[in-house]
Design a protein around this motif. Structure first.
Motif, short mmCIF file in Angstrom:
data_model
loop_
_atom_site.label_atom_id
_atom_site.label_comp_id
_atom_site.label_asym_id
_atom_site.label_seq_id
_atom_site.Cartn_x
_atom_site.Cartn_y
_atom_site.Cartn_z
N MET A 160 0.86 -1.20 0.00
CA MET A 160 0.00 0.00 0.00
C MET A 160 0.89 1.25 0.00
N GLN A 161 0.57 2.21 -0.90
CA GLN A 161 1.37 3.44 -0.92
C GLN A 161 1.07 4.29 0.30
N SER A 162 2.09 4.96 0.82
CA SER A 162 1.79 5.81 1.98
C SER A 162 2.32 7.23 1.76
N TYR A 163 1.63 8.15 2.39
CA TYR A 163 1.89 9.59 2.21
C TYR A 163 1.87 10.27 3.58
N ASP A 164 2.41 11.48 3.62
CA ASP A 164 2.26 12.28 4.85
C ASP A 164 0.80 12.75 4.98
N VAL A 165 0.25 13.26 3.85
CA VAL A 165 -1.11 13.80 3.91
C VAL A 165 -1.90 13.38 2.68
N LEU A 166 -3.12 12.93 2.90
CA LEU A 166 -4.07 12.69 1.81
C LEU A 166 -5.09 13.83 1.83
N VAL A 167 -5.15 14.60 0.75
CA VAL A 167 -6.12 15.69 0.64
C VAL A 167 -7.28 15.19 -0.22
N LEU A 185 -12.96 5.32 4.78
CA LEU A 185 -11.71 5.50 5.53
C LEU A 185 -11.83 4.87 6.90
N SER A 186 -10.65 4.51 7.43
CA SER A 186 -10.59 4.05 8.82
C SER A 186 -9.30 4.64 9.38
N GLN A 187 -9.26 4.79 10.69
CA GLN A 187 -8.04 5.37 11.25
C GLN A 187 -7.63 4.67 12.53
N ASP A 188 -6.32 4.79 12.84
CA ASP A 188 -5.80 4.31 14.12
C ASP A 188 -4.90 5.43 14.64
N GLN A 189 -4.14 5.14 15.68
CA GLN A 189 -3.36 6.22 16.29
C GLN A 189 -2.26 6.77 15.40
N ALA A 190 -1.79 5.94 14.43
CA ALA A 190 -0.65 6.36 13.62
C ALA A 190 -1.06 7.00 12.29
N GLY A 191 -2.30 6.78 11.87
CA GLY A 191 -2.67 7.34 10.58
C GLY A 191 -4.03 6.86 10.09
N VAL A 192 -4.24 7.10 8.78
CA VAL A 192 -5.55 6.85 8.16
C VAL A 192 -5.36 5.92 6.96
N THR A 193 -6.27 4.98 6.80
CA THR A 193 -6.27 4.13 5.60
C THR A 193 -7.51 4.51 4.80
N ALA A 194 -7.29 4.81 3.51
CA ALA A 194 -8.41 5.28 2.69
C ALA A 194 -8.62 4.34 1.52
N SER A 218 -7.82 1.21 -5.36
CA SER A 218 -6.62 1.15 -4.52
C SER A 218 -6.94 1.59 -3.10
N SER A 219 -6.00 1.25 -2.19
CA SER A 219 -6.07 1.78 -0.82
C SER A 219 -4.76 2.49 -0.56
N VAL A 220 -4.82 3.59 0.16
CA VAL A 220 -3.59 4.31 0.51
C VAL A 220 -3.59 4.59 2.00
N ARG A 221 -2.39 4.81 2.49
CA ARG A 221 -2.20 5.08 3.91
C ARG A 221 -1.62 6.50 4.02
N ALA A 222 -2.05 7.28 5.01
CA ALA A 222 -1.49 8.62 5.19
C ALA A 222 -1.46 8.94 6.68
N SER A 223 -0.48 9.74 7.08
CA SER A 223 -0.41 10.14 8.50
C SER A 223 -1.60 11.03 8.85
N TRP A 224 -2.02 11.85 7.87
CA TRP A 224 -3.18 12.74 8.08
C TRP A 224 -4.05 12.70 6.84
N LEU A 225 -5.35 12.89 7.03
CA LEU A 225 -6.27 13.05 5.90
C LEU A 225 -7.03 14.37 6.12
N VAL A 226 -7.11 15.20 5.08
CA VAL A 226 -7.87 16.45 5.21
C VAL A 226 -9.02 16.43 4.21
N GLY A 227 -10.22 16.57 4.72
CA GLY A 227 -11.42 16.63 3.87
C GLY A 227 -11.61 18.05 3.39
N CYS A 228 -11.34 18.27 2.09
CA CYS A 228 -11.60 19.57 1.44
C CYS A 228 -12.67 19.29 0.40
#
Ligand SMILES: Cc1cc2nc3c(=O)[nH]c(=O)nc-3n(C[C@H](O)[C@H](O)[C@H](O)COP(=O)(O)OP(=O)(O)OC[C@H]3O[C@@H](n4cnc5c(N)ncnc54)[C@H](O)[C@@H]3O)c2cc1C
Length: 358
Positions: free
Chosen positions: A1-8, A126-135, A141-151
């Motif tokens: 799974m690809q991972s990012y700092d932030v998923l916008v 999406l689902s989240q745990d203490q370390a990040g978010v899985t979308a 595809s599914s991606v992992r990010a430390s933060w997700l921002v809903g814009c």
């Protein structure tokens, strides 16, 4: 799974500003946007000096063709002038008011986003745990990010997915008509006519009218009110609303722009509020200071929402005696020695929100 700092999630004006700022700060950012192209219908038209400054920092020259510095006039129940204001030049000498074409602005903001952008891809879950978010995304595809921002706008799927409450109220219905072509204009005009309140303003290459509609009235045809020879480029009905998310954060998920708050457009501040959110979050996230986000942005959003609702109430008065009283009170206020000049400079609209220095 690809991972990012932030998923916008969402690449409207707010998502684009946020993604541009986060990637400029060196973060690894993925933007997903469900549409393939920018929203074609212009909605926002007005930006104050601070919002112009922020937009220009993200995409230099993006407002170069805006109509600048027009007077804002209030006409009373009989069409008589009751007061005018001219927002003074502000930050960096920018005009107090610039009128722009939203799809053009959005395209220029998107071009300034250096992050990975997946167009035609929506957030599905999406689902989240203490370390990040899985979308889970609509491309499978599914991606992992430390933060997700809903814009992702007023109907935010992100807000719904994390169960943040959305409260407020629906307001009146308005018809918004944009035309292309030369239209003589004396400025941005609030026509406080109790028979049919309206607003109109010059735009780059055209003009906009907005007319109040009553629930249950026969269909309103604006055609006879438009000047000859202009081309109608859009004619769309909106029901305005003032709503706010009960919190702008749930764990590692944040909200910005219309996903966090909406207001009626009478003070021209909805998009501006979202741009300010994005600018603030774009500074606070890389510094690990997200806890400051809502406390920093909430008060200015609240103030601009109150101002927008007040302007709406002034404009939408339908009862003739109340409209006459309003005209007399507003006219007297504009003529008063201290209050008058203050109103003439824009009164309670304060474009300094405290985000510029972040
Ligand atoms: C008639 C009218 C006049 C206005 N006038 C003004 C004005 O003069 N000045 C002003 O400042 N504001 C004004 N506004 C408000 C302004 O238009 C909005 O505040 C602004 O567009 C909000 O930007 P946003 O990026 O938060 O949301 P949006 O512009 O709604 O963008 C959200 C984006 O998210 C995408 N998206 C949604 N769901 C998903 C998903 N699940 N996955 C991926 N992508 C998704 C959408 O496709 C969209 O591109 C006006 C609004 C209206 C209706």
């Amino acid at each position: 799974m690809q991972s990012y700092d932030v998923l916008v999630v969402g690449c409207g004006p707010v998502g684009a500003v946020l993604a541009a700022r986060l990637s400029a700060a060196g973060l690894d950012v993925l933007v997903v946007e469900r549409s393939l192209s920018v929203h074609p219908l212009p909605r926002a038209v007005a930006a104050d000096d601070e919002v112009q400054e922020l937009l220009d920092r993200v995409a230099p020259g993006c407002l170069a063709d805006a109509v600048q510095d027009v007077p804002v006039r209030f006409l009373g129940a009989r069409g008589q002038p009751i007061g005018a204001l001219r927002f003074p030049a502000g930050v960096g000498g920018r005009p107090g008011l610039a009128l722009f074409h939203q799809p053009t602005l959005e395209a220029r903001l998107r071009a300034a986003v250096a992050a990975e952008v997946r167009l035609g891809v929506a957030l599905d879950a999406l689902s989240q745990d203490q370390a990040g978010v899985t979308a889970a995304l609509s491309d499978g595809s599914s991606v992992r990010a430390s933060w997700l921002v809903g814009c992702d706008g007023a109907g935010s799927a992100v807000r719904a997915a994390v169960g943040i409450a959305w409260s407020g109220r629906d307001l009146r219905r308005w018809l918004v008509v944009d035309v292309a072509g030369a239209v003589p204009a004396d400025g941005f005009t609030y026509r406080c006519d109790p028979v049919r309140p309206s607003v109109d303003m010059p735009l780059p290459g055209g003009h906009r009218w907005e007319w109040l509609l009553e629930d249950g009235e026969p269909a309103f045809d604006p055609a006879p009110l438009l000047p000859a020879g202009v081309e109608v480029v859009r004619c769309v009905e909106y029901r305005y609303a003032a709503r706010r998310a009960s919190s702008w954060r749930a764990g590692r998920v944040l909200l910005a722009g219309d996903a966090a708050h909406t207001m009626p457009p009478f003070a021209g501040q909805g998009l501006g509020a979202g741009v300010r959110d994005a600018w603030a979050l774009g500074a606070l996230l890389p510094r690990g200071e997200v806890d400051r986000y809502e406390a920093l942005r909430g008060p200015h959003v609240r103030e601009m929402t109150r101002l927008s609702l007040f302007l709406g109430a002034v404009l939408e008065t339908r009862v003739r005696p109340a409209a006459a009283l309003r005209d007399a009170a507003l006219g007297a206020a504009f003529r008063t020695p201290v209050l008058g000049p203050w109103l003439g400079r824009g009164g309670p609209r304060d474009s300094r929100s405290g985000v510029l220095e972040l």
